[in-house]
Every structure is written in C-alpha cells, then in structure tokens.
Design a protein around this motif. Structure first.
Motif, mmCIF file in Angstrom:
data_model
loop_
_atom_site.group_PDB
_atom_site.id
_atom_site.type_symbol
_atom_site.label_atom_id
_atom_site.label_comp_id
_atom_site.label_asym_id
_atom_site.label_seq_id
_atom_site.Cartn_x
_atom_site.Cartn_y
_atom_site.Cartn_z
ATOM 1 N N UNK B 51 0.826 -1.140 0.040
ATOM 2 C CA UNK B 51 -0.126 0.023 0.118
ATOM 3 C C UNK B 51 0.966 1.159 -0.127
ATOM 4 N N UNK B 52 2.134 1.164 -0.342
ATOM 5 C CA UNK B 52 2.705 2.356 -0.514
ATOM 6 C C UNK B 52 2.658 3.062 -1.642
ATOM 7 N N UNK C 186 3.454 10.426 3.439
ATOM 8 C CA UNK C 186 3.279 10.580 4.767
ATOM 9 C C UNK C 186 1.878 10.126 5.344
ATOM 10 N N UNK C 187 0.965 10.019 4.347
ATOM 11 C CA UNK C 187 -0.333 9.704 4.585
ATOM 12 C C UNK C 187 -0.654 8.340 4.577
ATOM 13 N N UNK C 188 -1.372 7.684 5.667
ATOM 14 C CA UNK C 188 -1.703 6.307 5.763
ATOM 15 C C UNK C 188 -2.756 5.937 4.917
ATOM 16 N N UNK C 189 -2.869 4.936 3.916
ATOM 17 C CA UNK C 189 -3.703 4.295 3.038
ATOM 18 C C UNK C 189 -3.386 2.968 3.184
ATOM 19 N N UNK C 625 -8.616 -5.989 9.396
ATOM 20 C CA UNK C 625 -7.779 -5.630 10.451
ATOM 21 C C UNK C 625 -6.173 -5.465 10.000
ATOM 22 N N UNK C 626 -6.055 -5.801 8.705
ATOM 23 C CA UNK C 626 -4.483 -5.403 8.488
ATOM 24 C C UNK C 626 -4.292 -3.806 8.026
ATOM 25 N N UNK C 627 -5.394 -3.242 7.976
ATOM 26 C CA UNK C 627 -4.874 -1.610 7.613
ATOM 27 C C UNK C 627 -4.688 -0.973 8.891
#
Lengths: 284, 337, 642
Positions: B51-52, C186-189, C625-627
């Motif tokens: 997901x990077x 730096x933004x989490x997806x 849950x893996x996010x």
C-alpha cells in the motif's frame, strides 16, 4: 491363459473382488465419453444439491453434476497414475537389476545417478518447473513424476538383488554358464515381481498424492478435473464447513476402492506368479 | 577382507560427495531459470502491495540498489562459485525476502520443530508399520491379519490434506480435546518447564497422529510383501518343521531378514525430514521448514531455498551412505566385490 | 498359541493409542478456552484479530523501514507505529476522512509546490518516555534518503532536496521538483511512511540491519511477547496512552491485543464459533453464511447480504496492450461485452460483489463524488456498431444480481433500489455477445468452421487469464468464470491461477490478468495514488518490470494531459474531481482494463467479548484488521459485560 484367470477368479476371493472393482471403476471412467456436460464448464445445474435420484452424487457449489465430474476426474487421475507408474517401473527395474547384479563400476555410476535423484527436493523442483513451463498438461506432469519416481524403487530392487546374488541357485546358474541378462531376468524376476507389484501401487499412490498436493496449492491446471483439482475447488468454496460433504466424499470413496482393488490384485498376482508358492500349493 | 572393504568405503564416500554436488547444483540453477521468481522484483512487488504510494522514479532506484545488495551481480557461474565459497565457510548468506537476516537464523527455529516432529513420526510409523506388516505377512491366513491389511490399505488413498483437516475438525472442534494449532500455547516461552513440555506434547499430538496414520500404510505394505517372500525360504520351512515356536521364527528369522530393505527406506526417509511437511504445517499451523521453503520459493529467495535444500540433500545422501556401509553388518550374505 | 504373541503386540499397540488419547484430555487445555489467552492474560481484556499475512518467517524483526519484515500487520503498523496523517477509507472517526495524527494540521505548500511545511502535534511521547519532536521526522527523512533500499527510501531520495526543523514542532521540506502530492508519502492508506525514533536508531551502526526488537512504540500499545515461530504477537496497552495520538479520542478499551495467524479458512470459522477469534480478516462467502447461521454474535459490515466491506481497490481484468490484438479498443470492448457480470458475481462472490463499470472503486464517498455525477453520461454513452448506435450501459444489472442471489442461493437480499445501489453497485455493461461479434467482424476477425474465433491473420485466438491462486479464492473463481464465458463466445481462453501473477504481470508476461492496479484513498477523491504512473513518461515495454501501476502498458495523449493538469493542482482542489470524471469518461471509451468490482473483504467481528465494531450503519473506520487505519477501532469498541 484364460483358464488361469478363470481359476484365479473361482478360487481366490481377493482376485475376484479386485477384478470386479477395477472393471467397475474403468467402466465408470469410460462413461465420461458420454457425459452430457463439458467438464470445464460450470453453473449448469442448481448448486449444492445433496445426492438424490436426479443427481446421483449431488451437485457442487460450482453448479456442476458431481457424478459426471467424477467420471472425468477418475479417468484423468487413472491415466496419470498409470503413465507415471509404467514409465518409472521400466526405469527402476532395469536400473535395480543391472546395478544389483553387476556391481562394480556400473553399480557405482548407476547408484550415483540414482541417489542424485533421490536427494533432489521434489516439491520445490516441481513448483519451480511449473513456473517455468507455465500451463503443464497432465501428461507432462506424469512424465516429470516418472523421471523422479524410479529412484527409490530402484534402490529397493537393487538391495533385493544383492541378497539374491549370493544364493546357491545363482552360483548354480553361473557355473552352468547362464549369461548375466538371462540370470537377472529369468531367475530373479519371480522374486522381484512381488516387490515390483507392491511398488507399483506405492508409486501410483505417491504420484496421485503429489498431484493432489500441487493442485491444492493451486499449481495445476484447475480446469481439468482430477481428484486433486476437485479438492482444490471444494476448498475454494469451503465445502467442509458449509456442510457440502458429498463433494469430497465420493472422490475419496472411489479412490479407496480403487487402491484396495489394486492392492489385492497385486497381492494375489504375486502369490500366483511366485513359482515356489505354486509348488507349495500343489503340494498341499 | 579389510583392504577391499576400505576401498569400498572410500568409493562410497566419493559417491556421496558427487551426489551432494549434483543435487546442490541442480537446486542452485533451477530457481534462477524462472524469471518470475526474481528476488528483486518480488521484493518490489511486495513493497508496492504494502500500500505504499510508490513514486515511479523511486521504484527504479530501489531496483538498482537491491540488485547490488542481494549479490546478484555477475553471471550465474560467478554466483555459483561465490556460493560454494561461502557454504564451505559455513555461511549461508542473508535471506533475500527477510534481508538482511541470515538464512541460518530463519532456519534455526523451524528446524528444531520440524526435526522434533518428523523424527518422532518417521521412526514411530516405521516401527509400527514394519511390525504390523511382519505380523500380517506371517499370519496372512488369519482373519485379523486380513482385516488389518484391508484397513491400512483403505486409509492410504485418503488425501493427506483431507485426513488432517478431518482430524482437526473432529478432535479439536467437534470434540474439543486438542488445540487448533501452533507448536505450544500462546504466551508461553520455550523453557524446560513441565508446563511448556506438556503444552508441546498436546499441540504436537494431532499433527503427529495424522503423519503416523498416513505413514504406517507404506511401511506396512512393503514389509508384508518382503515377509511373504521370506517365509517361503527354505530355512523358514525347515525351522517350522523343527517345531521352533512361531514367535521365535517370526522375530529371530523372518522379521530380521525382511526388515533389511526397510532399513534403507528408513534412512532415506529420515534424510527427507529436512524438507519439512508443508501440508501438516499449513493445516496445523505447525512451524516448520516446509512452509519456510514454500514461501522462499514464491518470493524467489534463492539463499533461503539453497540453505534449506542443502541440509536436505546432505542429510539424505549421508543417510544412504551410512546405511550402505552398515548393510553387510546386518546381512552377512551381502558381499561387495 | 501361535498368535498369542501377535495378539499381545496388537493389544499393546491399542493400549498405547488409547492411553495417548486419554492422558492429554485430563490435561485439557481449558486455559485456552474462555478464561485466559495466556498465563496472566484474561480473555475478557484481550482483543484477538487475524493477521492475514500468515505465519511470520522472521518474527524477531520489527524494523519496517529496513525491509525484511514478512508481515507488517502483526500489530506493528496498526498499534505501535504512527504517521503524520491518515485518510480514512470510510467516514472517519469523527465524520471527517482527513485525520491529523502526528501532524497538528494538514500540510502547507508554497505556491509552486516546492516547499512543504508541517506543524506537529505537541504532547506525544514514545513508549520509553522520550518526547516526539521534529527531530524524529528530520532523522527519518534523512536516513531513508541516504538508504534508497529502505522502504520509502527511494521516494525521499528522489523528492527531498533538504529537510529541516526550524523549531521543536515544525518541519520544513525543500523539494527537488514541484510535487503537490508529496505529503501522500506520509499519509496512511493501509500504510504510509511511519516516523522512526531518532534516539533509538541513531545509536545503531546500520539502520538497515538493526532489528528494532523490542520496538519502541509511538502508538498506544507496546509489544508484550511474540511467538518465536511467528504465529502470534501480543501487545499491551501503555500506561501513558494519553500521550499518543489515538489517546485524543479516549482510552483504547482492550488492555491486550493479540494478532495471530489462524491458518486455513475452516480454522478461522471454527475459532470464531468457539469465540476464540474476535476479528476474522477474510473468508469465502460460504464461510460467512455458516458463521452468521451458527453464531448469533457474528457481525459483518452489512448486516445482511452482501455482508462484506468494500475496500477502495478495483479488481479488474488487466489487458496487455502490447499483445496483439489487445491493443485495439474494439477488441477490448468485445471482450467486455462477452462477459456476463451477473454470472461472474455469483460465481466469485456468491453475488455479494459491488460491481463497477468505471475505473474507480465504488466505495466510501466515491459514490457521491464520481458515481452519481457520471450516471447520466453513462446512460447516454453509445458505441457505433455497423452504423447503428449501441447503448452498452445497463443500470438494472445490480437488481438482476440481487434477484439471482435470492432465487439460486436463498439469500436475504435488499429490495430498496437505493440499498441495492449502495451495496451491489450502480450498473455494468450489457451481456451482448452478438454486438461483440459485430465489433470483431468489423476489425477483420473471422470464425472458423467450429465457431472459434480467428485473428485477422488467420491464426486462432488464444487468451490466458492469470489470477492469484488459492490465497484469494474469490478472484480465482471470477477468473475461471470469465475464461469460461470467453470460451463460450468462441475464444480459446484458459484460466491459469498462479502465485506469480504479480511479477509476471509486472514484466508483461501475460495476456489478461485478474488483479488490481486502481487503488484509491476511499476518503479523498484524489486519484493520483495510482494514476500518476499511467503517464507515458513512465511507460516500460514488456520484458522490463513496470513502474508502479501501469501493468497494461497503455499510452494515451488525452490521459497524459489529464495527468499533467492534475499535477499542477493542489491535492484538495475541487477541479480535481472534474479531471477525475474526464479520466473516467476516457477509460469508458478506450476500455484499457475491464473494471469488475470493488475488493470486498468479508471481515467478520464477534460481539461476544467486544462490541461497537464499525459497520455500514456506523462507518467510523475500516474494520479490515491489516489496515493501519483500523487503529481507530480500538477507541470505540467496548467490552461486553459477562
């Protein structure tokens, strides 16, 4: 010849059972030629129907008639197992006999090659070969398995020959002027046959087991019905916990009967072909 | 007598080395023939899947650096020579998929579990299978022998995966007797306490049972055939006419002689422990080499693959060597020219 | 007499077998059932989740940045690490999808997008008592830039000219080139560039080799213990949880959290039926049905059909534009019209799929941003076939799927058309093999005497469609069905499941692949996440691995111009949505890939010990849950009084 079969049939219960069972299974797999459905198609009948009058073995979650799928699966698995077993028998008998009897350099060279095959880790190599070859046809897989399946049994045959070589009758034959090939094939063969037959059944079990393992990992051509791909699809649709027990039960039951029959056949045949036993039975 | 025997030993050891050499070479070459298991690509593909947001230029840069780090420069032959160099020094190198953790670190934990479980099950199933096969072969006319025969042969064709899963469902869910998986209970740390050992035994029971049940069949079958060969030997018939008790005949003559080829099989099978038991590990969550090897193959982790298979190859080759050398001790009729 | 010894042996063997069955049961593992998860860890205070990555091959390594960590979802990225911003795939914990985590506010760019300023949050501490400051961020960026082989390293090296901390809580980035979307690193997806602890890493000689064991947490949980064999990881809540970004929303209720690798799907179902597994990541639809039937406390995203959580990812049939005849858009359209999506949905997801005809996933806010505005255009869209206009879009397909799911499988399907749209999709392309035929004939294709298609040069048309293997049953089932439909249409099509599908597709070693390259934020309309790499400047021919997401190797001038325009606009510019709609229209006309559906994950939560999981009725975050985004779940679930 025909009389022999008739006699065996009449007197040996195991022979009777195995021949009848094998004939039934072969007939069953021949039915596949009259199947009204294409084995690679799906969703042509309602799904998940338990065995009934209309659908003898029920239908699976992919909307396929399990009865007709089984005819293909058994046929494919049978052909696969037989090809592998036959080819590897030829190799293992040849290598085992020659290596065991001749000894010396020939033995060393043959055994080095043999052991190299034994030490190769089979599953990784199969997986990697599958990646290289891509879509492996069942016959290609059978050839590959045959190439890997002879080494263990060759060793077994060789060790049997090693013990036979030092027996009196060997010396008698040698002193009588019998050539090597004649000794190995004519004199030793009856002793070897029970092992060969037993290892044939072993080999078929092993190759089918490998095919199933590869299929479960998703590594075989999943559109071709075999016992392995049936398990693969049943897994994909979580048949065990969904309660669709008939999907897996029938292939397993048919496999059990097939191998029981093969085993009993091998036992009764080896008893029959063993000349000493025949003499003993004649004595009795 | 001594001289030809020593020559034989030396020749056999040389043969063993040749076999190890060939086996290792084949396992070295084949993964490199498969373009889709390129370790650099799989590493990048995994990074992308995590997901990077991967800047396209960044991906190129990563490729360049990884290739250098993994030591994949040079031709296959150069890599091959380098490989043997480090192996002979006891260094299996870093794993690619778990870079820079050394391969031995990864293998160490799984190795002890695999060796423990498979050693136990191989030996147990050999003993039980051989003994039962001997009995069934000798008393082949008895009804109980026939039933045993049919029973063992009916179990053999059941696909192992289904057998394992069924056992799991039956003995862990329907009858909650055993845990669902793992090598020991959660929260315990490997120590020599009774609590830990008990946990290990309980967790190993189902995997071991499934392996033994499936393993018995093969040895049983082979032994039975070997025994039926032996009982028609003259010396057995002679012993029977001498009215020596059947137990004595069975144990002192029949089984001893028939078991010899079985021993060869045992030695080879023990060597194969190092390939692990993939399906057992998957179904029972048992940590082992099989799963490690399988993921290594998928990730193109050449050094991990080589590390594990090297053990396997050496173990099998040495096992066969030892058995061949010891064979004359068991069977005095065997002589080597 | 003869058989006495034999009988004795037999009896002995039987005795051993029975004894071995009886003895363990007296030591029955009651400690694992109900009372305690591990010695001293009460079950009622523990949340147990599935880590779908399976057994960790290298469990003693927690250095995410250095690589070599086989699973990031052991709780490491969810509970221990933290990043500057999070974009929620659903509605967001306070109804806002943009979440400032370690940063106190969104990033501030200068006019030319060459400078980015970030203001950090005060009062955040690492689990060993050291305060989180701008020095950590600067250290992270500099270290990663110096080691391009580290995760995000290459991105830093390529984009960052310089980074500095004018004060303890401010970071200023100087970029090498204008990049309005640099902050997305730096933004989490699912994940994003987490911040490293400077005071730990700077003491290490080699930041790549360092195992970071035990990890020092910035999030509210610390590592308590883990399985040396890699099957489970146990985390404990920090005493000072208020000094973390999650602590702003309240105390995370579970004192302990266990992530485990439960094994094959059957085991996951059994585990939850025994209340030993609170959150299942994913199982096949049949498993969900079994769970809901047998366990009254099992909860899914939609409480009834289709149950699954739609992830903002778009599985599609990727077509290799470098393989003739897939380079022709008529051929791609013909392949599309030869697919019966109703059948595909039923075969793969038992009908529980959210289908999409356009090149964005039908999830979260995308329905209102993209799907609603494009409907009228889709209804009017036509392709010219044999001089006549053919209107391929069919908005009644989702109802057809619902009907079939009800009749064939007996599911309880929604009847309200709005519900059907939200759960099953807005529509798809008609199943029209006759039109597909006309399209092919117009391009010179012919049928041979058996009805099989021949290419214009006379050779038979063969297609192999790849998919993942048993790891993702729904995709494999979909690919098998599509292959079958194409066969029915007359193409020699074969389905090949392989675990190598990603690498092979990356190298261009494929005809068609059922995977996904369209992944979006879910909570933000920006498409750049995948779209930038579709620009022709990143094009890589077959034989070379692709850069990021253009697996199909599609080059298009209009696409380039859309991307160039997007580049010049800021992340939040509302005009980006219009450009996005243009992109969607272009993809409908050209059909570079055949979009199928959103990636629906059958996450099942057990409300036996914990309640308050996010659902479609209360979509405050993503339960999958893996996010890393799932961390927001921990502050809203509450224990059930037992």
């Amino acid at each position: 010849m025909f009389n022999i079969i008739k006699d065996l049939f009449k007197f040996d219960g195991r022979f009777r059972f195995s021949i009848i069972t094998l004939l039934c299974i072969i007939l069953f797999s021949l039915l596949s030629f009259w199947s009204p459905y294409d084995p690679s198609s799906s969703y042509y009948v309602p799904s998940n129907i338990p065995p009934s009058a209309k659908y003898l073995f029920g239908t699976n979650s992919r909307g396929q008639d399990i009865f007709w799928m089984m005819t293909f699966a058994i046929k494919n698995s049978l052909i696969f197992g037989i090809i592998t077993a036959l080819l590897s028998r030829i190799l293992s008998i040849f290598v085992g006999l020659i290596s065991g009897y001749k000894g010396g350099i020939i033995d060393k060279v043959l055994m080095s090659i043999n052991d190299s095959f034994i030490v190769l880790p089979l599953l990784p190599i199969l997986i990697l070969l599958k990646f290289i070859i891509g879509r492996m046809e069942l016959t290609t897989l059978a050839l590959v398995m045959a190439v890997f399946g002879w080494s263990w049994d060759a060793r077994l045959i060789r060790s049997q020959v090693l013990s036979l070589r030092e027996r009196d009758f060997t010396y008698t034959s040698v002193f009588s002027g019998m050539g090597t090939l004649k000794i190995t094939f004519k004199e030793y063969f009856p002793f070897i046959i029970p092992i060969v037959l037993a290892t044939t059944v072993n080999n078929m079990l092993w190759s089918l087991g490998m095919e199933i393992t590869l299929a479960i990992l998703g590594l075989s051509t999943v559109e071709i019905p075999t016992i392995g791909t049936t398990i693969y699809w049943a897994n994909q649709h979580q048949a065990l916990i969904s309660g669709i027990w008939w999907w897996l039960t029938f292939p397993v039951i048919i496999s059990i009967f097939l191998f029981l029959a093969l085993y009993l056949l091998s036992v009764s045949l080896s008893e029959y072909l063993d000349p000493r036993l025949r003499i003993q039975q004649a004595r009795v | 007598m001594k001289n030809p025997f020593i020559i034989y030993i030396i020749q056999r050891i040389l043969q063993c080395i040749v076999v190890i050499f060939i086996g290792t070479t084949v396992t070295f070459v084949i993964p490199r023939l498969v373009p889709s298991t390129n370790p650099v690509e799989t590493a990048i593909a995994r990074a992308q899947m995590m997901g990077q947001y991967t800047d396209p230029k960044a991906v190129d840069e990563m490729r360049r650096v990884l290739k250098k780090l993994y030591g994949l420069e040079g031709t296959t032959f150069q890599q091959y020579i380098r490989y043997w160099g480090s192996v002979l020094r006891g260094d299996f190198g870093p794993s690619f998929s778990s870079f820079p953790t050394p391969v031995m670190t990864l293998i160490r934990v799984s190795l002890s579990w695999t060796a423990g479980l498979l050693l136990l099950t191989t030996i147990l199933s050999w003993i039980i299978g051989t003994l039962l096969g001997g009995l069934a072969g000798y008393f082949s006319e008895k009804p109980w022998a026939r039933i045993l025969e049919i029973f063992t042969n009916a179990i053999r064709p059941i696909p192992y995966y289904i057998m394992a899963l069924l056992m799991l469902i039956l003995f862990s869910y329907v009858l909650p007797l055993f845990p669902r998986g793992g090598a020991f209970a959660i929260g315990l740390t490997p120590t020599f306490s009774w609590q830990f050992i008990r946990s290990v035994i309980i967790h190993a029971f189902l995997p071991a049972l499934s392996l033994i049940v499936v393993g018995i069949g093969g040895w049983f079958q082979n032994m039975r055939v070997l025994v039926s060969n032996v009982i028609r030997e003259d010396y057995v018939v002679y012993a029977e006419t001498l009215n020596i008790s059947p137990q004595d005949i069975l144990y002192k003559y029949v089984i001893r002689n028939a078991a010899l080829p079985q021993l060869t099989g045992l030695a080879l099978q023990l060597g194969m422990i190092f390939s692990g038991a993939l399906i057992t590990e998957v179904v029972f969550n048992y940590p082992g080499l099989g799963f490690l090897l399988y993921t290594g193959i998928l990730r193109g982790d050449y050094s991990l693959i080589m590390g594990i298979t090297f053990f396997s190859i050496v173990a099998i080759a040495v096992g066969a060597l030892i058995i061949d050398l010891l064979y004359p001790l068991f069977d005095p009729r065997v002589r080597y020219t | 007499m003869k058989s006495s010894k034999a009988a004795f042996l037999l009896r002995l063997v039987l005795l051993i077998l029975i004894a071995s069955l009886v003895i363990p049961t007296t030591f029955s593992f009651s400690q694992e059932k109900g009372l305690e998860v591990a010695p001293g860890i009460p079950r009622s205070e523990t949340l147990i989740l599935e880590d779908p990555s399976g057994r960790s091959t290298n469990p003693g390594r927690f250095n995410l940045w250095g690589g070599g960590v086989s699973s990031w979802s052991t709780g490491l990225q969810q509970l221990a690490l933290d990043a500057l911003w999070y974009i929620d795939p659903d509605a967001g914990i306070e109804g806002k999808t943009w979440i400032n985590s370690l940063a106190a506010e969104p990033p501030v760019y200068n006019k030319s997008f060459t400078k980015m300023t970030v203001k950090l949050r005060k009062g955040i501490y690492w689990s060993d008592g050291v305060e989180f400051t701008a020095d950590d961020v600067v250290y992270t960026v500099k270290t990663l830039a110096a080691h391009p082989e580290m995760s995000w390293g290459a991105q830093m090296k390529v984009n960052v000219k310089d980074v500095s901390a004018p004060d303890k809580y401010t970071v200023v980035f100087d970029l090498t080139q204008p990049n309005s979307r640099f902050h997305t690193v730096f933004t989490v997806r699912w994940s994003g560039c987490y911040i490293m602890p400077k005071h730990i890493f700077e003491k290490q000689k080699d930041p790549v080799a360092f195992d970071f064991n035990p990890p020092v947490s910035l999030g509210p949980y610390v590592l308590k213990s883990y399985d040396s064999a890699g099957n489970w990881f146990l985390w404990e809540r920090r005493q000072d949880w208020q000094r973390t970004t999650l602590g702003m929303y309240g105390m995370p209720a579970p004192k302990y959290v266990l992530y485990e690798a439960p094994g094959p799907a059957e085991k996951r179902v059994m585990a939850q039926l025994n209340h030993d597994l609170d959150v299942i990541h994913d199982i096949a639809p049949e498993g969900v049905v079994t769970l809901k039937k047998k366990n009254p406390t099992s909860v899914t995203w939609f409480d009834d059909f289709p149950w699954a959580h739609p992830d903002p990812t778009l599985p599609a049939v990727l077509l290799n534009h470098e393989k003739y005849p897939l380079n022709m858009k008529e051929v791609r359209w013909a392949l599309t019209l030869a697919i019966d999506i109703v059948q595909v949905s039923l075969a793969s997801y038992n009908g529980a799929a959210t289908i999409s005809a356009i090149e964005v996933p039908p999830t979260g806010h995308y329905l209102e941003w993209y799907f609603d505005p494009i409907q009228p255009w889709l209804e009017k869209f036509s392709i010219k076939v044999g001089g006549k206009a053919f209107y391929p879009y069919d908005s009644s397909i989702p109802s057809k799927i619902a009907e079939k799911a009800k009749n064939d499988l007996g599911y309880n399907v929604p009847t309200d058309p709005k519900e059907i749209k939200a759960r099953l999709g807005y529509g798809w392309w008609k199943y029209a093999p006759d039109i597909a035929e006309k399209l092919l004939l117009s391009k010179g294709f012919k049928r041979d005497k058996n009805g099989k298609w021949l290419l214009p040069d006379g050779k038979p048309w063969k297609i192999t469609i790849l998919s993942e293997a048993e790891a993702r049953p729904t995709m494999a089932r979909a690919a098998a069905t599509i292959a079958e439909q194409w066969r029915k249409f007359g193409i020699d099509a074969v389905h090949e499941p392989t675990d190598q599908v990603w690498t092979r597709t990356s190298y261009g070693d494929y005809d068609a692949s059922l995977i996904w390259n369209v992944e979006t934020w879910g909570g933000h309309p920006d498409l750049f996440w995948f779209l930038e790499s579709w620009h022709s400047q990143y094009y890589r021919p077959s034989g070379q691995p692709i850069v990021a997401k253009n697996h199909m190797r599609w080059k298009n001038k209009r696409l380039d111009s859309i991307i160039d325009q997007l580049r010049r606009r800021s992340f939040d510019d509302p005009k980006c949505i219009d450009l996005g709609l243009e992109f969607i229209k272009l993809c409908v006309e050209e059909m570079p890939t055949i979009p199928l559906m959103s990636y629906n994950v059958f996450t099942v939560c057990d409300e036996y010990y914990w309640t308050g999981f996010p659902t479609a009725k209360d979509p405050y975050t993503d339960p999958v849950p893996n996010w890393a985004n799932s961390k927001y779940m921990f502050v809203k679930i509450k224990p059930v009084k037992r």
